[in-house]
Design a protein around this motif. Structure first.
Motif, PDB file in Angstrom:
ATOM      1  N   TYR A 204      -6.398  -0.343  -7.062  1.00 25.46           N
ATOM      2  CA  TYR A 204      -5.604  -1.482  -6.592  1.00 25.46           C
ATOM      3  C   TYR A 204      -4.920  -1.161  -5.267  1.00 25.46           C
ATOM      4  O   TYR A 204      -4.791  -2.026  -4.394  1.00 25.46           O
ATOM      5  CB  TYR A 204      -4.573  -1.891  -7.646  1.00 25.46           C
ATOM      6  CG  TYR A 204      -5.130  -2.821  -8.689  1.00 25.46           C
ATOM      7  CD1 TYR A 204      -5.364  -4.164  -8.391  1.00 25.46           C
ATOM      8  CD2 TYR A 204      -5.439  -2.368  -9.963  1.00 25.46           C
ATOM      9  CE1 TYR A 204      -5.896  -5.023  -9.344  1.00 25.46           C
ATOM     10  CE2 TYR A 204      -5.972  -3.216 -10.923  1.00 25.46           C
ATOM     11  CZ  TYR A 204      -6.197  -4.557 -10.596  1.00 25.46           C
ATOM     12  OH  TYR A 204      -6.735  -5.394 -11.546  1.00 25.46           O
ATOM     13  N   ARG A 205      -4.500   0.079  -5.103  1.00 26.01           N
ATOM     14  CA  ARG A 205      -3.866   0.466  -3.839  1.00 26.01           C
ATOM     15  C   ARG A 205      -4.858   0.349  -2.678  1.00 26.01           C
ATOM     16  O   ARG A 205      -4.504  -0.106  -1.588  1.00 26.01           O
ATOM     17  CB  ARG A 205      -3.324   1.897  -3.950  1.00 26.01           C
ATOM     18  CG  ARG A 205      -2.338   2.268  -2.842  1.00 26.01           C
ATOM     19  CD  ARG A 205      -1.750   3.647  -3.069  1.00 26.01           C
ATOM     20  NE  ARG A 205      -0.958   3.681  -4.289  1.00 26.01           N
ATOM     21  CZ  ARG A 205      -1.273   4.369  -5.380  1.00 26.01           C
ATOM     22  NH1 ARG A 205      -2.386   5.086  -5.409  1.00 26.01           N
ATOM     23  NH2 ARG A 205      -0.492   4.353  -6.433  1.00 26.01           N
ATOM     24  N   THR A 206      -6.111   0.720  -2.924  1.00 22.78           N
ATOM     25  CA  THR A 206      -7.138   0.568  -1.891  1.00 22.78           C
ATOM     26  C   THR A 206      -7.330  -0.899  -1.526  1.00 22.78           C
ATOM     27  O   THR A 206      -7.461  -1.259  -0.351  1.00 22.78           O
ATOM     28  CB  THR A 206      -8.473   1.162  -2.383  1.00 22.78           C
ATOM     29  OG1 THR A 206      -8.313   2.569  -2.596  1.00 22.78           O
ATOM     30  CG2 THR A 206      -9.590   0.935  -1.368  1.00 22.78           C
TER      31      THR A 206
ATOM     32  N   VAL B 149       2.215  -0.858  -5.415  1.00 23.63           N
ATOM     33  CA  VAL B 149       1.249  -1.240  -6.440  1.00 23.63           C
ATOM     34  C   VAL B 149       1.802  -0.973  -7.832  1.00 23.63           C
ATOM     35  O   VAL B 149       1.654  -1.792  -8.748  1.00 23.63           O
ATOM     36  CB  VAL B 149      -0.085  -0.494  -6.238  1.00 23.63           C
ATOM     37  CG1 VAL B 149      -0.963  -0.592  -7.479  1.00 23.63           C
ATOM     38  CG2 VAL B 149      -0.817  -1.067  -5.043  1.00 23.63           C
ATOM     39  N   GLU B 150       2.438   0.182  -8.022  1.00 28.93           N
ATOM     40  CA  GLU B 150       3.001   0.503  -9.322  1.00 28.93           C
ATOM     41  C   GLU B 150       3.999  -0.566  -9.759  1.00 28.93           C
ATOM     42  O   GLU B 150       4.045  -0.956 -10.929  1.00 28.93           O
ATOM     43  CB  GLU B 150       3.690   1.869  -9.287  1.00 28.93           C
ATOM     44  CG  GLU B 150       2.729   3.054  -9.248  1.00 28.93           C
ATOM     45  CD  GLU B 150       2.260   3.389  -7.824  1.00 28.93           C
ATOM     46  OE1 GLU B 150       2.401   2.526  -6.927  1.00 28.93           O
ATOM     47  OE2 GLU B 150       1.756   4.498  -7.636  1.00 28.93           O
TER      48      GLU B 150
ATOM     49  N   ALA C 121      -4.208  -2.480   0.355  1.00 27.78           N
ATOM     50  CA  ALA C 121      -3.992  -1.903   1.679  1.00 27.78           C
ATOM     51  C   ALA C 121      -4.911  -2.517   2.726  1.00 27.78           C
ATOM     52  O   ALA C 121      -4.714  -2.299   3.927  1.00 27.78           O
ATOM     53  CB  ALA C 121      -4.201  -0.388   1.631  1.00 27.78           C
TER      54      ALA C 121
ATOM     55  N   LEU D 205      -4.640   2.484 -10.734  1.00 29.01           N
ATOM     56  CA  LEU D 205      -3.629   2.223  -9.708  1.00 29.01           C
ATOM     57  C   LEU D 205      -4.172   2.530  -8.319  1.00 29.01           C
ATOM     58  O   LEU D 205      -3.918   1.780  -7.363  1.00 29.01           O
ATOM     59  CB  LEU D 205      -2.382   3.052  -9.985  1.00 29.01           C
ATOM     60  CG  LEU D 205      -1.574   2.666 -11.229  1.00 29.01           C
ATOM     61  CD1 LEU D 205      -0.485   3.693 -11.483  1.00 29.01           C
ATOM     62  CD2 LEU D 205      -0.972   1.267 -11.079  1.00 29.01           C
ATOM     63  N   ALA D 206      -4.938   3.613  -8.183  1.00 32.78           N
ATOM     64  CA  ALA D 206      -5.493   3.973  -6.881  1.00 32.78           C
ATOM     65  C   ALA D 206      -6.462   2.909  -6.377  1.00 32.78           C
ATOM     66  O   ALA D 206      -6.501   2.611  -5.181  1.00 32.78           O
ATOM     67  CB  ALA D 206      -6.197   5.329  -6.977  1.00 32.78           C
TER      68      ALA D 206
ATOM     69  N   GLY E   4       0.786  -1.220   0.000  1.00 30.88           N
ATOM     70  CA  GLY E   4       0.000   0.000   0.000  1.00 30.88           C
ATOM     71  C   GLY E   4       0.820   1.273   0.000  1.00 30.88           C
ATOM     72  O   GLY E   4       0.252   2.366   0.007  1.00 30.88           O
ATOM     73  N   ASN E   5       2.145   1.148  -0.036  1.00 30.52           N
ATOM     74  CA  ASN E   5       2.948   2.365  -0.039  1.00 30.52           C
ATOM     75  C   ASN E   5       2.952   3.000  -1.433  1.00 30.52           C
ATOM     76  O   ASN E   5       2.302   2.530  -2.360  1.00 30.52           O
ATOM     77  CB  ASN E   5       4.368   2.081   0.466  1.00 30.52           C
ATOM     78  CG  ASN E   5       5.159   1.181  -0.474  1.00 30.52           C
ATOM     79  OD1 ASN E   5       4.920   1.143  -1.669  1.00 30.52           O
ATOM     80  ND2 ASN E   5       6.116   0.449   0.084  1.00 30.52           N
TER      81      ASN E   5
END
Length: 287
Positions: free
Chosen positions: A193-195, A174-175, A198, A190-191, A169-170
């Motif tokens: 997937y980050r959610t 994800v990138e 995390a 990307l956001a 989640g940093n």
């Protein structure tokens, strides 16, 4: 994942509903009318993966997308039911309970394997299957031993999911993962997937799925799967080798492969209109 917190801006939120069907509490998105097309995302993803494909297909069909057990907003009710066979059985039971009879199944990566296994478990088998970068083979060589073993070790460690979520989640986790699949996503993608990553519960369910996944039975069944099947391949895929779909199609009675030379593992997220056009052409000719 918490719907009140994480679902406020979830793609296609207006079409979401929740269904308690043992053993899980499912998150389903349902739109359109006519024959039912079931969408199954890949390992570690959720309904967001279909965010742009979903509304395109819903112009012609009734499209149903769901979050796999424990992933996204589906609450896991039985940890031991995250393998291919049991997950397929639970999805088939959900479809029957909702009075849904999929005429076609479209699956991405591991979701394509689930779609093939559903041929056995649905009350009536679908008339067409589509796999996008279908993950139809177990990991090869040493990876086949190490990855499942690592997943099993992490799955029994109550702290591992939290640690992995914190790392992924940093700002760059994800990138790095998405880039490693050969795909290029928008900042919005990307956001999302980050959610997901995390969230400790999502990560924990993903690990459980990996640790229980076994494709030997499905591999043995491929020569008997005579349902018309389209396997779409992104030639830049670095997660599932494109040759996987070619080998599968050679063993299946009615399957063919179509290529996207410039797309990676998440081809349907990179080029949803082009991928949807291929899917619709295939389904319209067979449904």
């Amino acid at each position: 994942m918490d719907w009140a917190r994480d679902g406020q801006d979830w793609p296609n939120r207006a079409h979401s509903r929740f269904v308690r069907h043992r053993p899980h509490r499912w998150h389903i998105q349902d739109a359109g009318s006519g024959l039912v097309v079931l969408l199954l995302h890949g390992t570690g993803a959720a309904t967001h993966s279909w965010r742009d494909v979903f509304p395109i297909l819903a112009r012609r069909y009734r499209v149903v997308a769901l979050d796999l057990p424990g992933q996204g907003f589906t609450q896991l009710g039985a940890r031991q039911r995250c393998g291919l066979d049991r997950m397929s059985q639970d999805i088939a039971a959900l479809m029957a309970g909702e009075g849904l009879q999929p005429a076609a199944v479209v699956g991405h990566s591991a979701g394509a394997a689930l779609g093939m296994r559903l041929l056995r478990d649905l009350t009536q088998p679908p008339h067409a299957l589509v796999g996008i970068n279908a993950a139809l083979e177990n990991f090869k060589g040493m990876a086949g031993l190490l990855f499942p073993m690592m997943a099993r070790m992490m799955a029994i460690n109550p702290f591992s999911a939290s640690e992995i979520s914190r790392w992924l989640g940093n700002a760059t986790g994800v990138e790095s993962i998405i880039g490693g699949t050969g795909s290029r996503l928008s900042p919005e993608g990307l956001a999302l997937y980050r959610t997901l990553v995390a969230d400790r519960h999502h990560t924990d369910a993903t690990l459980a799925m990996i640790s229980q996944w076994d494709l030997d039975g499905l591999q043995a069944d491929l020569p008997r799967i005579d349902t018309p099947t389209l396997l779409l391949v992104g030639d830049m895929d670095r997660a599932v080798p494109p040759a996987t779909s070619v080998r599968a199609a050679e063993r299946m009675p009615d399957a063919h492969v179509e290529h996207f030379p410039d797309l990676g593992h998440l081809a349907h997220e990179e080029a949803p209109e082009a991928v949807s056009a291929r899917i619709l052409a295939f389904l319209d000719a067979r449904l």
